[in-house]
Scaffold this active site. Structure first.
Site, PDB file in Angstrom:
ATOM      1  N   ALA A 235       1.004  -9.139   2.860  1.00 37.62           N
ATOM      2  CA  ALA A 235       0.218 -10.099   2.267  1.00 37.62           C
ATOM      3  C   ALA A 235       0.579 -11.622   2.868  1.00 37.62           C
ATOM      4  CB  ALA A 235       0.102  -9.900   0.953  1.00 37.62           C
TER       5      ALA A 235
ATOM      6  N   ARG B 263      -0.591  -6.520  -9.928  1.00 39.71           N
ATOM      7  CA  ARG B 263      -0.502  -5.640 -10.923  1.00 39.71           C
ATOM      8  C   ARG B 263       0.661  -6.358 -12.049  1.00 39.71           C
ATOM      9  NH1 ARG B 263       2.055  -0.212  -8.676  1.00 39.71           N
ATOM     10  NH2 ARG B 263       3.210  -1.717  -7.682  1.00 39.71           N
TER      11      ARG B 263
ATOM     12  N   HIS C  42      -5.750   1.927  -1.006  1.00 41.28           N
ATOM     13  CA  HIS C  42      -6.984   1.579  -0.327  1.00 41.28           C
ATOM     14  C   HIS C  42      -8.152   1.850  -0.698  1.00 41.28           C
ATOM     15  CE1 HIS C  42      -4.172   0.580   3.583  1.00 41.28           C
ATOM     16  NE2 HIS C  42      -3.695   0.027   2.434  1.00 41.28           N
TER      17      HIS C  42
ATOM     18  N   LYS D  80      -4.687  -1.274   7.457  1.00 40.23           N
ATOM     19  CA  LYS D  80      -4.484  -0.069   8.361  1.00 40.23           C
ATOM     20  C   LYS D  80      -3.495   0.712   7.559  1.00 40.23           C
ATOM     21  CE  LYS D  80      -0.989  -0.192   9.885  1.00 40.23           C
ATOM     22  NZ  LYS D  80       0.433  -0.371   9.347  1.00 40.23           N
TER      23      LYS D  80
END
Ligand SMILES: NC(=O)c1ccc[n+]([C@@H]2O[C@H](COP(=O)([O-])OP(=O)(O)OC[C@H]3O[C@@H](n4cnc5c(N)ncnc54)[C@H](OP(=O)(O)O)[C@@H]3O)[C@@H](O)[C@H]2O)c1
Length: 341
Positions: free
Chosen positions: A28, A48, A92, A110
């Protein structure tokens, strides 16, 4: 016989979308940094933990009001056009469904999911909700891969009979926990092997599994895998073969080659990142080259984001460069490979 320049538009010119990051981990940070070189705006983040969301927002200049302490709050943020799912493979499916249910377009890291069944569920949900969805297989959008695509379309290599592709990293036993942990869908294949597999599929189309070898770690995820696949429908007497290998124990050359009857293409390591392609004759002479070997330059992540931005702005729901049915097929192959281990 020559290589043409890539036809890939400049990612800096793609129309701006507002991105929300779901799971502020390593990749990210890389994608967000890469997007600074484009008009794309990272406007929100969800973690989270409120602290990790705030820290990511501070690192990347995101308004603290859009640093969310839950993924639910992120996908509900109306500033967000597209959610980037950057959590471990095991998550995911759930996180893509969360974003889709909130009506957001979604880019899913991926491997697309942990299993083919999960992949089908995500694709069905995206199609039902009429939102854009794509696996973040960034290699497919890179300029040197378009040089390969163009050479294949023009038949420069003659009949393509073999693809060799490999990806090995020294990430186990010392390395990211998510790779070692079966509960996080760890293992080399889903994390690294997806690259050579997806590359072979790009060249040969639908694949059938022929043979598999490999080794599991004591925790039960694959440490290394070597697989041979054949293009679906290619003759048994002269199949069009893909030889793919992956390891999370050792750093391998991570190169790729596409071999035809007249010539072959060699892609320097790391083939899945911005790299150099060489056209090599059967006598070993280099007939042309494009690009440069750049190690692993994650700045190339911006090409997939630009592709998504163009498609979404045009009202399209998936990319022909990484269609959702391809992602499902690749997950089916990885299910089959892991079942044989
Ligand atoms: N394209 C590429 O070159 C590339 C490179 C590396 C990785 N990836 C892909 O990106 C994804 C993430 O990889 P990464 O290396 O960035 O992982 P990472 O650094 O561990 O980050 C994953 C993030 O997911 C969140 N998360 C949610 N549920 C989790 C759980 N149960 N366990 C651990 N983390 C959880 C965590 O954020 P919060 O807890 O803060 O919410 C964490 O920061 C994987 O799918 C991987 O294959 C792609």
């Amino acid at each position: 016989m020559r290589l043409n320049a890539p036809r890939v538009p400049d990612p800096a010119d793609a129309p701006a979308l507002r991105w929300g990051i779901l799971g502020p981990g390593w990749i990210a940070d890389e994608l967000t940094t890469s997007l600074r070189r484009t008009k794309q705006e990272v406007v929100a983040v969800g973690s989270r933990s409120s602290e990790r969301a705030s820290a990511f927002a501070a690192r990347h200049g995101i308004d603290p009001a859009h640093a969310h302490g839950s993924y639910e709050a992120l996908v509900a943020d109306d500033l967000v056009d597209v959610v980037y799912v950057a959590t471990p493979h095991s998550e995911h499916h759930e996180h893509a469904l969360l974003a889709i249910a909130a009506g957001r377009h979604v880019l899913v890291e991926k491997a697309f999911t942990a299993t083919a069944a999960q992949a089908r569920a995500v694709v069905d949900a995206a199609r039902a909700a009429d939102v854009f969805c794509m696996e973040a297989m960034w290699t497919r959008f890179l300029p040197h891969v378009d040089v390969i695509r163009d050479a294949l379309e023009r038949g420069v290599l003659g009949e393509v009979l073999a693809v060799h592709a490999d990806h090995g990293q020294n990430l186990w036993p010392v390395g990211p926990r998510r790779l070692a942990d079966p509960r996080l869908a760890g293992g080399a294949l889903l994390d690294l092997g997806i690259y050579p597999l997806s590359f072979a599929h790009l060249v040969l189309g639908e694949l059938e599994l022929r043979s598999v070898d490999g080794e599991l770690t004591p925790e039960g995820v694959d440490e290394w895998v070597v697989a041979t696949l054949a293009a679906a429908g290619s003759p048994g007497s002269r199949p069009r073969l893909a030889h793919v290998s992956t390891s999370m124990g050792v750093r391998t050359p991570t190169t790729a080659s596409v071999c035809g009857t007249w010539a072959r293409l060699d892609v320097d390591g790391d083939f899945y990142a911005p790299s150099q392609v060489r056209l090599v004759g059967n006598d070993g002479m280099v007939l042309g080259a494009w690009g440069r070997a750049a190690g692993t330059d994650h700045g190339g992540l911006r090409y997939q984001a630009a592709e998504l931005a163009r498609r979404v702005t045009a009202g399209e729901k998936e990319s022909p460069l990484m269609p959702l049915d391809d992602s499902i097929h690749l997950m089916e192959l990885m299910d089959a490979i892991r079942a044989r281990l």
